[in-house]
Design an enzyme around this catalytic site. Structure first.
Site, PDB file in Angstrom:
ATOM      1  N   ILE A 158      23.464  38.345  14.723  1.00 24.70           N
ATOM      2  CA  ILE A 158      23.345  37.061  15.596  1.00 24.70           C
ATOM      3  C   ILE A 158      24.612  37.565  16.719  1.00 24.70           C
ATOM      4  CG2 ILE A 158      23.712  34.664  15.683  1.00 24.70           C
ATOM      5  CD1 ILE A 158      22.404  34.535  13.063  1.00 24.70           C
ATOM      6  N   ARG A 238      28.698  28.619   9.310  1.00 30.22           N
ATOM      7  CA  ARG A 238      28.659  27.756   8.235  1.00 30.22           C
ATOM      8  C   ARG A 238      29.987  26.855   8.628  1.00 30.22           C
ATOM      9  NH1 ARG A 238      24.257  28.851   7.356  1.00 30.22           N
ATOM     10  NH2 ARG A 238      23.431  29.762   5.484  1.00 30.22           N
ATOM     11  N   GLU A 267      27.143  18.573   4.902  1.00 27.52           N
ATOM     12  CA  GLU A 267      26.014  18.092   6.017  1.00 27.52           C
ATOM     13  C   GLU A 267      25.104  17.340   5.413  1.00 27.52           C
ATOM     14  OE1 GLU A 267      24.290  21.954   6.948  1.00 27.52           O
ATOM     15  OE2 GLU A 267      25.895  22.412   8.248  1.00 27.52           O
ATOM     16  N   HIS A 286      22.405  21.462  12.481  1.00 29.39           N
ATOM     17  CA  HIS A 286      22.184  22.788  11.680  1.00 29.39           C
ATOM     18  C   HIS A 286      20.844  23.218  12.251  1.00 29.39           C
ATOM     19  CE1 HIS A 286      23.389  25.385   8.165  1.00 29.39           C
ATOM     20  NE2 HIS A 286      22.417  26.054   8.927  1.00 29.39           N
ATOM     21  N   GLY A 288      20.061  25.938  13.996  1.00 27.04           N
ATOM     22  CA  GLY A 288      20.313  27.608  14.407  1.00 27.04           C
ATOM     23  C   GLY A 288      18.730  28.247  14.402  1.00 27.04           C
TER      24      GLY A 288
END
Ligand code: GLV
Length: 327
Positions: A158, A238, A267, A286, A288
């Protein structure tokens, strides 16, 4: 096939159908919220496989209560929610879904960078709420990416994708700090630097490392104070990698101009979290890998990992290779 699998959330029916047509008895957790540890144990206790999500904590206790378990297939690239070492010790294979979510996560990262540089979130919100009086020659100004320095922390798949988009599409200078040395990055116009240099030189730092003992809480006050004045921070990795209390201070008192985080700890954050009060912080939920494209491929790989394990074939991606000792 005389095997049972617990799928811990509703996933695409096509993926479930692949399990069913292979003759696997498939139990799917029906609720919107993930199962608690007890619910996970109750449902997985007699299963040979768990198709898990990052919201499931598959620790020693869970593994010990599932004596038939052969495979844990995480529908994610990150596997920090699973005790890899213990699973390996018990001869249980752990699969994950790398590669197919690289583009989605890199695109989100670039989107967050653009939002910060144009102060888009605030500007759109102000406009919507009647706070835009007129076009102004020296107000509402953002920053161009071209010529600015992006610091990539963690140059895995990534990180490399973000680096290449930033350099090729936006003309950014890219520097990175990483423990991995991956050949693909030779093709990317990016220079390896020490962590200290990354902090000193980057206008924007984007975090793309794994969560592990070394990176837990790494971005703390001590690190923030070495960052460039008015720099920006992005985290799509994270939440635990950033000390959130210290982030609050760095955003309120400097040196950070703004930050965008797609991941938090926990989260979601509690609704009274002070982070929600910060005007220069964007928090997304979250997302992604949250594209139809990526999630479809992730579900298919997660199923394939289960079936391959049952058929004693290699997993598409085995995350606990270094721990696995078949008992
Ligand atoms: C998402 O965060 C993933 O690890 O896939």
């Amino acid at each position: 096939m005389n095997k049972k699998v617990f799928v811990t959330r509703a996933i695409f029916q096509d993926a479930i159908d692949q399990l069913i047509s292979a003759g696997v008895e498939t139990k799917i957790w029906p609720d919107e919220l993930p199962p608690t540890t007890l619910e996970l144990i109750n449902n997985a206790a007699d299963c040979h496989g768990i198709l898990s999500m990052i919201t499931d904590h598959i620790n020693k206790k869970v593994i010990d209560r599932c004596p038939n378990l052969e495979v844990i297939s995480n529908m994610a690239v990150g596997v920090n929610n699973i005790d890899l070492k213990y699973a390996g010790f018990r001869g249980i294979k752990v699969g994950n879904t790398p590669d197919v979510l690289t583009q989605s996560t890199a695109e989100l990262t670039i989107g967050l960078i653009l939002m910060l540089c144009k102060n888009l979130y605030q500007q759109i919100d102000d406009t919507k709420h009647g706070k835009w009086a007129t076009w102004h020659p020296i107000k509402n100004l953002g920053m161009e990416l071209s010529g600015k320095t992006l610091g990539v922390f963690g140059m895995g798949r990534i990180g490399q994708k973000v680096a290449s988009i930033a350099s090729l599409a936006f003309g950014m200078k890219v520097i990175y700090h990483s423990r991995s040395n991956i050949t693909a990055k030779q093709k990317i116009d990016a220079n390896a630097v020490s962590f200290e240099k990354l902090l000193h030189l980057a206008d924007i730092i984007s975090i793309h490392c794994d969560l592990n003992e070394e990176t837990f809480g790494l971005f703390s006050q001590e690190i923030f104070k070495q960052m460039k004045n008015n720099s920006m921070l992005i985290n799509t990795s994270r939440g635990e990698i950033i000390n959130q209390k210290d982030l609050e201070t760095a955003l309120s008192n400097g040196p950070l101009k703004s930050a965008a985080i797609d991941v938090t700890y926990p989260e979601p954050l509690p609704s009274n979290s002070k982070l929600f009060q910060l005007p220069n912080l964007i928090i997304s939920p979250h997302i992604g890998s949250a594209t139809l494209d990526a999630r479809t491929k992730m579900a298919n790989i997660a199923v394939k990992n289960i079936l391959n394990a049952f058929n004693s074939e290699n997993l598409v991606s085995l995350a606990n290779n270094s721990y696995l000792q078949i008992t």
